[in-house]
Design a protein around this motif. Structure first.
Motif, mmCIF file in Angstrom:
data_model
loop_
_atom_site.group_PDB
_atom_site.id
_atom_site.type_symbol
_atom_site.label_atom_id
_atom_site.label_comp_id
_atom_site.label_asym_id
_atom_site.label_seq_id
_atom_site.Cartn_x
_atom_site.Cartn_y
_atom_site.Cartn_z
ATOM 1 N N VAL A 258 35.493 22.233 22.730
ATOM 2 C CA VAL A 258 34.243 21.851 23.710
ATOM 3 C C VAL A 258 35.050 21.912 25.147
ATOM 4 N N VAL A 259 35.999 21.284 25.208
ATOM 5 C CA VAL A 259 36.637 21.186 26.687
ATOM 6 C C VAL A 259 37.357 22.569 27.042
ATOM 7 N N THR A 260 37.814 23.237 26.104
ATOM 8 C CA THR A 260 38.507 24.571 26.157
ATOM 9 C C THR A 260 37.608 25.513 26.664
ATOM 10 N N ASN A 261 36.416 25.609 25.938
ATOM 11 C CA ASN A 261 35.290 26.309 26.313
ATOM 12 C C ASN A 261 34.802 26.313 27.750
ATOM 13 N N LEU A 262 34.554 25.331 28.090
ATOM 14 C CA LEU A 262 34.048 24.865 29.535
ATOM 15 C C LEU A 262 35.183 25.264 30.419
ATOM 16 N N LEU A 263 36.312 24.922 30.410
ATOM 17 C CA LEU A 263 37.294 25.485 31.260
ATOM 18 C C LEU A 263 37.614 27.152 31.246
ATOM 19 N N ASN A 264 37.450 27.583 30.171
ATOM 20 C CA ASN A 264 37.556 29.181 30.056
ATOM 21 C C ASN A 264 36.308 29.818 30.657
ATOM 22 N N GLU A 265 35.073 28.882 30.516
ATOM 23 C CA GLU A 265 33.833 29.624 31.533
ATOM 24 C C GLU A 265 34.118 29.578 32.759
ATOM 25 N N MET A 266 35.028 28.769 33.201
ATOM 26 C CA MET A 266 35.069 28.613 34.763
ATOM 27 C C MET A 266 36.258 29.597 35.340
ATOM 28 N N LEU A 267 37.201 30.029 34.452
ATOM 29 C CA LEU A 267 38.100 31.066 34.756
ATOM 30 C C LEU A 267 37.555 32.441 34.782
ATOM 31 N N PRO A 268 38.012 33.388 35.656
ATOM 32 C CA PRO A 268 37.933 34.542 35.522
ATOM 33 C C PRO A 268 38.544 35.455 34.525
ATOM 34 N N SER A 269 38.169 36.501 34.166
ATOM 35 C CA SER A 269 38.875 37.482 33.319
ATOM 36 C C SER A 269 39.776 38.259 34.301
ATOM 37 N N ILE A 270 40.833 38.712 33.907
ATOM 38 C CA ILE A 270 41.982 39.335 34.736
ATOM 39 C C ILE A 270 42.299 40.670 33.891
ATOM 40 N N SER A 271 42.293 41.569 34.889
ATOM 41 C CA SER A 271 42.710 42.822 34.212
ATOM 42 C C SER A 271 43.964 43.395 34.707
ATOM 43 N N VAL A 272 45.026 43.643 33.939
ATOM 44 C CA VAL A 272 46.261 43.922 34.852
ATOM 45 C C VAL A 272 46.724 45.510 34.073
ATOM 46 N N PRO A 273 46.838 46.360 35.114
ATOM 47 C CA PRO A 273 47.137 47.682 34.464
ATOM 48 C C PRO A 273 48.399 47.549 33.797
ATOM 49 N N ALA A 274 48.659 48.430 32.803
ATOM 50 C CA ALA A 274 49.886 48.589 31.889
ATOM 51 C C ALA A 274 50.993 48.539 32.808
ATOM 52 N N ASP A 275 51.234 49.721 33.944
ATOM 53 C CA ASP A 275 52.353 49.841 34.500
ATOM 54 C C ASP A 275 52.649 48.932 35.815
ATOM 55 N N SER A 276 51.928 47.910 35.681
ATOM 56 C CA SER A 276 52.003 46.973 36.853
ATOM 57 C C SER A 276 53.622 46.193 36.660
ATOM 58 N N SER A 277 53.875 46.159 38.030
ATOM 59 C CA SER A 277 55.203 45.475 38.091
ATOM 60 C C SER A 277 55.046 43.859 37.901
ATOM 61 N N PRO A 278 56.094 43.073 37.868
ATOM 62 C CA PRO A 278 55.772 41.685 37.917
ATOM 63 C C PRO A 278 55.140 41.280 39.118
ATOM 64 N N GLU A 279 55.549 41.688 40.141
ATOM 65 C CA GLU A 279 55.265 41.190 41.370
ATOM 66 C C GLU A 279 53.673 41.482 41.625
ATOM 67 N N GLN A 280 53.402 42.764 41.283
ATOM 68 C CA GLN A 280 51.736 43.078 41.234
ATOM 69 C C GLN A 280 51.027 42.057 40.034
ATOM 70 N N VAL A 281 51.761 41.859 38.902
ATOM 71 C CA VAL A 281 50.744 40.914 38.128
ATOM 72 C C VAL A 281 50.522 39.535 38.785
ATOM 73 N N ALA A 282 51.805 39.016 39.541
ATOM 74 C CA ALA A 282 51.651 37.808 39.955
ATOM 75 C C ALA A 282 50.715 37.842 41.153
ATOM 76 N N ARG A 283 50.509 38.693 41.907
ATOM 77 C CA ARG A 283 49.449 39.012 42.763
ATOM 78 C C ARG A 283 48.177 39.087 42.400
ATOM 79 N N LEU A 284 47.907 39.859 41.249
ATOM 80 C CA LEU A 284 46.537 39.963 40.576
ATOM 81 C C LEU A 284 46.075 38.667 40.013
#
Length: 121
Positions: free
Chosen positions: A39-65
């Motif tokens: 229940v708690v996990t579901n409520l937390l997940n509902e508050m967090l956005p989905s994140i899409s990261v392009p496959a060719d992203s650098s570690p710095e780009q991933v961190a920034r996204l």
């Protein structure tokens, strides 16, 4: 997600935590801890956005996204938990013994529902 929706989920998490504590103190274990934590996990997940990261992203780009996506959501969540904590602390510090934590959270939920904490208010 609007601030009021986040506040409702924060109140839900804290209410569920109170129920888990109450059940543990009473020696009840009907659904098991994994059901409670879901229940708690579901409520937390509902508050967090989905994140899409392009496959060719650098570690710095991933961190920034990730930072760009999570930053505002985490800030709103922290504000919600801070508001709930402050509401509970005020009741506690005032010495009130006639009001339970659940009742304080219920009152806060009603205030959220009434629009007291809308961004436009």
């Amino acid at each position: 997600m609007r601030r009021a929706e986040v506040l409702k989920r924060v109140i839900g998490i804290l209410t569920e935590a109170q129920e888990i504590r109450r059940a543990a103190e009473a020696g009840e274990d009907d659904d098991g801890p994994e059901t409670d934590s879901r229940v708690v996990t579901n409520l937390l997940n509902e508050m967090l956005p989905s994140i899409s990261v392009p496959a060719d992203s650098s570690p710095e780009q991933v961190a920034r996204l990730v930072a760009q996506a999570l930053g505002p959501a985490l800030q709103t969540m922290v504000a919600g938990f801070s508001l709930a904590f402050t509401s509970l602390a005020i009741e506690h510090d005032s010495g009130r013994t006639d009001v339970s934590a659940i009742e304080v959270l219920q009152r806060l939920a009603l205030e959220v529902e009434a629009g007291f904490f809308d961004e436009d208010a």
